[in-house]
Write a protein that holds these residues in place. Structure first.
Motif, PDB file in Angstrom:
ATOM      1  N   TYR A 175       0.842  -1.207   0.000  1.00  0.00           N
ATOM      2  CA  TYR A 175       0.000   0.000   0.000  1.00  0.00           C
ATOM      3  C   TYR A 175       0.872   1.251   0.000  1.00  0.00           C
ATOM      4  O   TYR A 175       0.546   2.245  -0.660  1.00  0.00           O
ATOM      5  N   LYS A 176       1.985   1.201   0.687  1.00  0.00           N
ATOM      6  CA  LYS A 176       2.896   2.347   0.729  1.00  0.00           C
ATOM      7  C   LYS A 176       3.490   2.607  -0.657  1.00  0.00           C
ATOM      8  O   LYS A 176       3.594   3.762  -1.100  1.00  0.00           O
ATOM      9  N   GLU A 177       3.886   1.531  -1.361  1.00  0.00           N
ATOM     10  CA  GLU A 177       4.436   1.693  -2.711  1.00  0.00           C
ATOM     11  C   GLU A 177       3.384   2.231  -3.669  1.00  0.00           C
ATOM     12  O   GLU A 177       3.674   3.067  -4.530  1.00  0.00           O
ATOM     13  N   TYR A 178       2.168   1.744  -3.500  1.00  0.00           N
ATOM     14  CA  TYR A 178       1.059   2.216  -4.341  1.00  0.00           C
ATOM     15  C   TYR A 178       0.839   3.714  -4.155  1.00  0.00           C
ATOM     16  O   TYR A 178       0.773   4.469  -5.134  1.00  0.00           O
ATOM     17  N   LEU A 179       0.743   4.181  -2.917  1.00  0.00           N
ATOM     18  CA  LEU A 179       0.535   5.601  -2.655  1.00  0.00           C
ATOM     19  C   LEU A 179       1.716   6.433  -3.144  1.00  0.00           C
ATOM     20  O   LEU A 179       1.543   7.578  -3.585  1.00  0.00           O
ATOM     21  N   SER A 180       2.904   5.856  -3.114  1.00  0.00           N
ATOM     22  CA  SER A 180       4.079   6.560  -3.626  1.00  0.00           C
ATOM     23  C   SER A 180       3.962   6.788  -5.128  1.00  0.00           C
ATOM     24  O   SER A 180       4.272   7.876  -5.634  1.00  0.00           O
ATOM     25  N   ASP A 181       3.497   5.765  -5.859  1.00  0.00           N
ATOM     26  CA  ASP A 181       3.282   5.917  -7.298  1.00  0.00           C
ATOM     27  C   ASP A 181       2.185   6.935  -7.591  1.00  0.00           C
ATOM     28  O   ASP A 181       2.294   7.724  -8.542  1.00  0.00           O
ATOM     29  N   ILE A 182       1.121   6.899  -6.786  1.00  0.00           N
ATOM     30  CA  ILE A 182       0.034   7.878  -6.947  1.00  0.00           C
ATOM     31  C   ILE A 182       0.584   9.286  -6.782  1.00  0.00           C
ATOM     32  O   ILE A 182       0.292  10.189  -7.588  1.00  0.00           O
TER      33      ILE A 182
END
Length: 500
Positions: free
Chosen positions: A63-70
């Motif tokens: 989830y942290k990597e996802y939000l970073s991409d966002i």
């Protein structure tokens, strides 16, 4: 910065790129802001894999990597967006491991840390959706539309999407309560989601089908485009999917650019979405054309109805002063014999402080029934506050005698007068000549027949007839109670014991 990225000339847009938007600003050789509007729906973390592409935001990410991409995507979007740009982000909550993931909140925090300003939250009522539910979760039929802007100076053309739908039938009785420009849409938008696969099955488009899990309703995209962009503006969707926004933007004279890693979606966009939006656009355009016509009629009608109602409403407010005793039809207590309303413009205009017109009112006294100075004082007291300040009119009120009115009429300064009688200011009784007005003033018996209790007849240079607004749709009022709302639900009828 990725040196392998092919640069794009912003002067040559209208393109769908099979690329990731994570490093979106690296695609543009000119380092200047050029995007006017962004409408998109990012992947909901790892809820779904879109095609066979491995390198997509959310897939196999924490989830942290996802939000970073966002954050990387919308930082790039921020960098290439104009100061007056708006961003509409469609997103929803989700459940993981028995807990709610508040995706709208978490993405909003990332966007706000970049500098995006959260202006509004709209609920998109999708109508029908997948008929699944689970413990602790009802069947979800809505998503959030989060509106962000880059600054406080942004395009927001609310008048374009105001409507003349769902007006109550009494709007003609209370024109001061209704906006002449139409009704502002509520923050719950009802746009049914296109049935999965339905577009591709209705027509022959080769082997391609409209398989995207959640295509945007074209009507909803048209509303956003009208609200926050102009023709020739640049519209961006960094997660373009089947490209409904892009096709609608092109149809409405905007330039577009879309990013998506799934090559199949680009084929669907080219072979399915573009032709289908072309099919749907005439109906959407016709709807807004009809609304524009109805809003024009309503604006004109509301202005005239306000001008004509104003004095009638004022007389009613003045009743305790004008007629201290209860009305008695056998005892004529009618201190005001006649009302005159002269509008400076017969159509509404844009004036200072949201006013829509200037009107001179004359109240003709019935001889010595009331002191003119006392009446003038009370008129000034009432007209300086609501509800009269809500009419949007710049007014002057003169208290005059019948002789003064006769002298004014004798000067023949005005033409085309219209008579309103028996308290009806919604439908002109007839056109009236200057001589007919003088004849009425000379015969109180004839004049009193035109009264509605103590409300005198009105003469004005404004003419309105029922046919002028009969084409404006109105809904018959139906009083709602808890009981009849239950009765509407046929499945609940058996639960009600009417005998007890």
């Amino acid at each position: 910065m990725n040196k392998n990225i092919k640069k794009i000339d912003i002067n040559k847009l209208n393109m769908y790129l099979n690329e990731s938007s994570v490093h979106i600003s690296d695609f543009f050789s000119q380092k200047k802001a050029f995007v006017d509007l962004i409408v998109t729906s990012p992947p909901y973390w790892n809820m779904k894999k879109y095609g066979d592409v491995e390198s997509q935001t959310g897939y196999k990410q924490t989830y942290k990597e996802y939000l970073s991409d966002i954050k990387k995507t919308f930082q790039g979007v921020y960098d290439i967006s104009k100061e007056n740009a708006s961003l509409f982000l469609i997103v929803d909550t989700m459940k993981r491991n028995g807990k709610m993931v508040r995706l709208p909140d978490d993405i909003s925090k990332e966007l706000e840390s970049i500098g995006w300003i959260h202006q509004d939250t709209i609920i998109w009522d999708k109508g029908k959706t997948l008929p699944w539910s689970r413990k602790g979760q009802m069947r979800n039929v809505f998503e959030y539309i989060l509106m962000f802007t880059k600054s406080d100076s942004y395009k927001y053309y609310i008048d374009r999407i105001k409507t003349v739908d769902e007006l109550m039938e009494w709007w003609i009785d209370y024109p001061e309560r209704y906006n002449p420009e139409g009704k502002v849409p509520e923050n719950i938008w009802k746009f049914p989601i296109p049935t999965q696969g339905s577009w591709g099955n209705k027509k022959e488009f080769g082997e391609e089908e409209f398989r995207h899990a959640c295509p945007f309703p074209p009507e909803m995209m048209a509303r956003i485009l009208l609200l926050s962009s102009d023709p020739n503006d640049v519209v961006l969707d960094p997660y373009a999917g089947t490209g409904v926004l892009l096709a609608m933007a092109q149809k409405m004279g905007r330039r577009y650019i879309g990013f998506d890693t799934n090559k199949d979606y680009k084929k669907v966009f080219e072979q399915v979405t573009i032709p289908l939006i072309s099919d749907k656009w005439p109906a959407i355009e016709a709807y807004y054309n009809v609304q524009a016509e109805l809003k024009g009629l309503m604006k004109e009608a509301i202005y005239k109805l306000r001008v004509l109602k104003y004095q009638k409403a004022l007389i009613k407010k003045l009743r305790p002063i004008l007629s201290p005793e209860p009305y008695n039809k056998n005892k004529f207590i009618r201190p005001v014999l006649f009302n005159v309303a002269l509008a400076h413009n017969l159509s509404p205009e844009q004036l200072e402080d949201q006013k829509i017109g200037r009107v001179d009112y004359w109240m003709v006294l019935n001889d010595d029934e009331i002191d003119a100075d006392i009446l003038k004082y009370h008129v000034n007291q009432l007209t300086s506050k609501a509800p009269f300040t809500k009419y949007g009119l710049i007014t002057t009120t003169r208290i005059i005698t019948t002789n003064q009115l006769r002298n004014i009429l004798d000067q023949n300064r005005f033409n085309n007068f219209y008579l309103y009688t028996e308290g009806n200011t919604k439908d002109c009784k007839k056109e009236i000549s200057l001589q007919e007005i003088i004849d009425l003033l000379n015969s109180k018996e004839a004049l009193f027949k035109l009264f509605d209790k103590d409300v005198p007849p009105l003469v004005s240079n404004v003419k309105i007839e029922q046919r002028d607004y009969s084409s404006i749709p109105a809904i018959k009022y139906e009083k709602k109670t808890y009981l009849n709302e239950l009765i509407r639900e046929e499945s609940l009828l058996d639960l009600i014991d009417f005998d007890n």
